[in-house]
Design a protein around this motif. Structure first.
Motif, PDB file in Angstrom:
ATOM      1  N   UNK A   1      36.774  22.121  16.858  1.00 23.10           N
ATOM      2  CA  UNK A   1      37.023  23.432  17.466  1.00 23.10           C
ATOM      3  C   UNK A   1      38.117  24.127  16.667  1.00 23.10           C
ATOM      4  N   UNK A   2      37.850  25.380  16.295  1.00 29.37           N
ATOM      5  CA  UNK A   2      38.884  26.183  15.624  1.00 29.37           C
ATOM      6  C   UNK A   2      39.467  27.156  16.647  1.00 29.37           C
ATOM      7  N   UNK A   3      40.790  27.261  16.673  1.00 30.18           N
ATOM      8  CA  UNK A   3      41.457  28.333  17.411  1.00 30.18           C
ATOM      9  C   UNK A   3      42.023  29.302  16.386  1.00 30.18           C
ATOM     10  N   UNK A   4      41.612  30.550  16.447  1.00 32.45           N
ATOM     11  CA  UNK A   4      42.018  31.556  15.459  1.00 32.45           C
ATOM     12  C   UNK A   4      42.725  32.713  16.162  1.00 32.45           C
ATOM     13  N   UNK A   5      43.872  33.073  15.617  1.00 31.08           N
ATOM     14  CA  UNK A   5      44.687  34.141  16.200  1.00 31.08           C
ATOM     15  C   UNK A   5      44.027  35.522  16.056  1.00 31.08           C
ATOM     16  N   UNK A   6      43.381  35.750  14.919  1.00 28.66           N
ATOM     17  CA  UNK A   6      42.800  37.075  14.668  1.00 28.66           C
ATOM     18  C   UNK A   6      41.418  37.186  15.338  1.00 28.66           C
ATOM     19  N   UNK A   7      40.800  38.372  15.186  1.00 21.55           N
ATOM     20  CA  UNK A   7      39.498  38.560  15.855  1.00 21.55           C
ATOM     21  C   UNK A   7      38.320  38.213  14.951  1.00 21.55           C
ATOM     22  N   UNK A   8      38.608  37.657  13.773  1.00 18.99           N
ATOM     23  CA  UNK A   8      37.520  37.267  12.876  1.00 18.99           C
ATOM     24  C   UNK A   8      38.029  36.182  11.942  1.00 18.99           C
TER      25      UNK A   8
ATOM     26  N   UNK B   1      37.174  29.847  18.676  1.00 27.08           N
ATOM     27  CA  UNK B   1      37.686  30.816  19.652  1.00 27.08           C
ATOM     28  C   UNK B   1      38.556  31.804  18.878  1.00 27.08           C
ATOM     29  N   UNK B   2      38.095  33.070  18.821  1.00 24.20           N
ATOM     30  CA  UNK B   2      38.909  34.113  18.180  1.00 24.20           C
ATOM     31  C   UNK B   2      39.937  34.642  19.174  1.00 24.20           C
ATOM     32  N   UNK B   3      40.872  35.421  18.683  1.00 28.18           N
ATOM     33  CA  UNK B   3      41.931  36.016  19.522  1.00 28.18           C
ATOM     34  C   UNK B   3      42.629  34.946  20.357  1.00 28.18           C
ATOM     35  N   UNK B   4      42.768  33.762  19.799  1.00 27.45           N
ATOM     36  CA  UNK B   4      43.339  32.647  20.555  1.00 27.45           C
ATOM     37  C   UNK B   4      44.435  31.957  19.734  1.00 27.45           C
ATOM     38  N   UNK B   5      45.635  32.523  19.730  1.00 28.80           N
ATOM     39  CA  UNK B   5      46.711  31.881  18.964  1.00 28.80           C
ATOM     40  C   UNK B   5      47.180  30.596  19.629  1.00 28.80           C
TER      41      UNK B   5
ATOM     42  N   UNK C   1      38.444  17.106  17.171  1.00 26.89           N
ATOM     43  CA  UNK C   1      39.394  17.626  16.177  1.00 26.89           C
ATOM     44  C   UNK C   1      39.631  19.110  16.423  1.00 26.89           C
ATOM     45  N   UNK C   2      40.902  19.499  16.420  1.00 27.96           N
ATOM     46  CA  UNK C   2      41.250  20.922  16.547  1.00 27.96           C
ATOM     47  C   UNK C   2      41.767  21.408  15.201  1.00 27.96           C
ATOM     48  N   UNK C   3      41.255  22.557  14.776  1.00 27.80           N
ATOM     49  CA  UNK C   3      41.747  23.195  13.553  1.00 27.80           C
ATOM     50  C   UNK C   3      42.421  24.500  13.971  1.00 27.80           C
ATOM     51  N   UNK C   4      43.661  24.680  13.548  1.00 24.32           N
ATOM     52  CA  UNK C   4      44.403  25.901  13.906  1.00 24.32           C
ATOM     53  C   UNK C   4      44.289  26.882  12.742  1.00 24.32           C
ATOM     54  N   UNK C   5      43.466  27.917  12.907  1.00 22.17           N
ATOM     55  CA  UNK C   5      43.335  28.934  11.867  1.00 22.17           C
ATOM     56  C   UNK C   5      42.041  28.798  11.090  1.00 22.17           C
TER      57      UNK C   5
END
Ligand SMILES: Cc1cc2nc3c(=O)[nH]c(=O)nc-3n(C[C@H](O)[C@H](O)[C@H](O)COP(=O)(O)OP(=O)(O)OC[C@H]3O[C@@H](n4cnc5c(N)ncnc54)[C@H](O)[C@@H]3O)c2cc1C
Length: 510
Positions: A31-38, A241-245, A7-11
């Motif tokens: 796995x979360x992919x997060x655009x920001x650094x935290x 994964x941070x910084x990963x939009x 499962x991928x969670x965006x944000x």
């Protein structure tokens, strides 16, 4: 457990974390992919010159929703972060220097009504009774979807019988006559991006949400809650994964099959949960060729919440002698209806100011260096459709707000500021990917609520789910946590719901 899914969670806002924790605790590979650094999204905590500034939510209610997440993972919330109750909930200033203490205890609040407007005491009690009933009626719907129109239609007889289809301000005005009391009774929609003159009274359940479970502060700020949930996710075996939009959701045969990252790689998944803003996701993260034309028409006709200018500032002194409290609402004295129209429908910056001033150092010394004080001031402004040039208007507007605070509430303020940061609608649009820079995403009006609000499972693509402010049940921390619960249960209904619901604690002696 059924098949272990990828499962991928965006944000990683509260909605994303809620879904991700539940699914990871249930044994899925999340796995979360997060655009920001935290972590945290709108609840991101800024650390500037030794000050901690919570970026967004400061009013924490319904702590059992956090406890549930920990319980599902076999942990205890208290081992991750501490909550302390606050009372009064709010100190509300009327624009003439007088303050109404808004207490959890209804009798104490009634005494405040008596002090300001004795003729409204009985009406206030009836108003409170009405909103208690709304809470009892609608609370269950905050944790479940409306699967079809018929299920939503079932609430309509109640709504018509009780007049709760009326706007929050209109409903309150039936019971209390004083202008300031009407504001005190009807400001809650503003906490979730709604105009009190447009938002139906079903959202009045927020009033009793607060009374039912109290308003709390997390030691170390809301950032401590965010870190606590992030740690819980990691402890459940999740990966972030941070910084990963995520640039694109890959669609194959009307099914979401993966996400495309900035380096061009595609990560495949069995299910995708978007904590990214619903309208932004459909319009900017799914190729036009993959989405039906009606989706664009639907989004183009949506109404969006207001935006905000928030200034975080730290002073080299404490303002302990000021008549302020932890949560302060500093209302303007101008025409309220006109002011709200300027915010929700206007094309320029409103002249009047209605501010929320956060003073967490009142409760927690650790939030600022010794002898210093940490603040944030929030001001309601129109979203980006107003066409305001924020690069030009932003600094002057912030200065206007700080001057107002200095003149009315915090003497000599500007000479004592040693840390400062501001955000405006451009932050919501470009950092948080929020459509039109709306601070609370889709506006909570009748035609954008319940069945009509973007649903937690996409009606267009299989294996695609939505959590967060723009989806059901709406904006605000408890609501987005509930959205994560709903989406997680749709993906894997197997784990037993960990309900930590506590019985009603409030009563009205009338
Ligand atoms: C200033 C302010 C004060 C508030 N005060 C309160 C309060 O006191 N109490 C309360 O209950 N509520 C409050 N709210 C509302 C509440 O904060 C929000 O409704 C809630 O936090 C939103 O959570 P969310 O799950 O929608 O995610 P968000 O916080 O919106 O997070 C979404 C995340 O997704 C990430 N993202 C977006 N696009 C992508 C992409 N393409 N790839 C990877 N990541 C992406 C973003 O970076 C972000 O981290 C406040 C809101 C604001 C703005």
């Amino acid at each position: 457990m059924a098949k272990r899914k990828k499962i991928i969670v965006i944000g990683s806002g509260f909605g994303g974390l809620s879904a991700a924790i539940r699914l990871a605790a249930a044994g899925h590979k999340v796995t979360i992919f997060e655009k920001r650094d935290h972590w945290g999204g709108r609840a991101y905590q800024y650390n500037i010159n030794g000050f901690k500034f919570d970026g967004g939510p400061t009013v924490i209610t319904a702590p059992h929703l956090f406890d549930e997440l920990y319980k599902q993972a076999g942990k205890r919330r208290e081992d991750y972060f501490q909550l302390v109750p606050l009372d009064p909930f709010y100190r509300i200033f009327n624009g003439n220097g007088e303050a109404f203490n808004y207490w959890r205890d209804i009798d104490q609040s009634v005494a405040e009504v008596e002090r300001f407007s004795p003729q409204d005491v009985e009406g206030y009690k009836q108003f409170v009774h009405g909103t208690m009933d709304v809470f009892r009626q609608f609370y269950p719907y905050t944790e479940q979807t409306f699967p079809n129109l018929a299920s939503f239609a079932k609430i309509l007889p109640y709504v018509f019988r009780t007049g709760t289809w009326r706007s929050m301000y209109g409903y309150a005005s039936q019971f209390v006559k004083d202008d300031f009391m009407r504001k005190v009774c009807s400001f809650h929609p503003l906490l979730v991006g709604g105009n009190p003159f447009d938002t139906p009274t079903i959202y009045g359940l927020i009033i009793q949400f607060e009374r039912e479970w109290g308003i709390h502060y997390a030691k170390g700020g809301t950032g401590a809650v965010v870190n606590g949930l992030g740690q819980l996710f990691l402890d459940c075996g999740g990966q972030i994964y941070f910084n990963t939009p995520v640039e694109e959701i890959v669609i194959r045969n009307k099914r979401a099959v993966g996400v495309r990252l900035p380096d061009g790689t595609v990560e495949e998944a069995d299910e995708i949960v978007c904590n990214s803003d619903v309208p932004f996701t459909y319009k900017h993260m799914i190729a036009r060729s993959n989405r039906p034309a009606w989706v664009d028409v639907w989004i183009d006709n949506m109404k969006f919440s207001n935006s905000l200018v928030v200034t975080y500032f730290g002073t080299d002194k404490r303002y302990t002698d000021a008549a302020l409290s932890h949560h302060n609402l500093l209302l303007g004295s101008g025409n309220y209806r006109k002011h709200m129209q300027e915010i929700f429908k206007g094309k320029k910056l409103p002249k009047d100011l209605s501010l929320y001033l956060h003073m967490p150092t009142r409760t927690d010394d650790s939030i600022a260096p010794p002898g210093c004080e940490s603040f944030y001031v929030l001001s309601l402004v129109p979203h980006l459709d107003a066409g305001i040039n924020w690069n030009e208007a932003g600094p002057a507007y912030t200065d206007h707000v700080l001057s107002h605070l200095q003149q009315e509430y915090l003497p000599d303020l500007k000479n004592h500021i040693i840390a400062q940061h501001s955000i405006n609608p451009m932050h919501f649009r470009h950092t948080l990917n929020s459509y039109k820079g709306a601070a609370f995403s889709v506006q909570p009006n009748m035609m954008q609520s319940g069945y009509f609000r973007p649903s937690n499972k996409s009606k267009v693509f299989d294996n695609l789910y939505f959590v967060g402010a723009g989806t059901h049940p709406g904006a605000g921390v408890p609501a987005v946590i509930a959205s994560g619960k709903i989406a997680a249960e749709m993906i894997d209904p197997a784990p037993v719901r960990q309900q930590v619901y506590q019985p009603m604690q409030f009563a009205l002696n009338a």
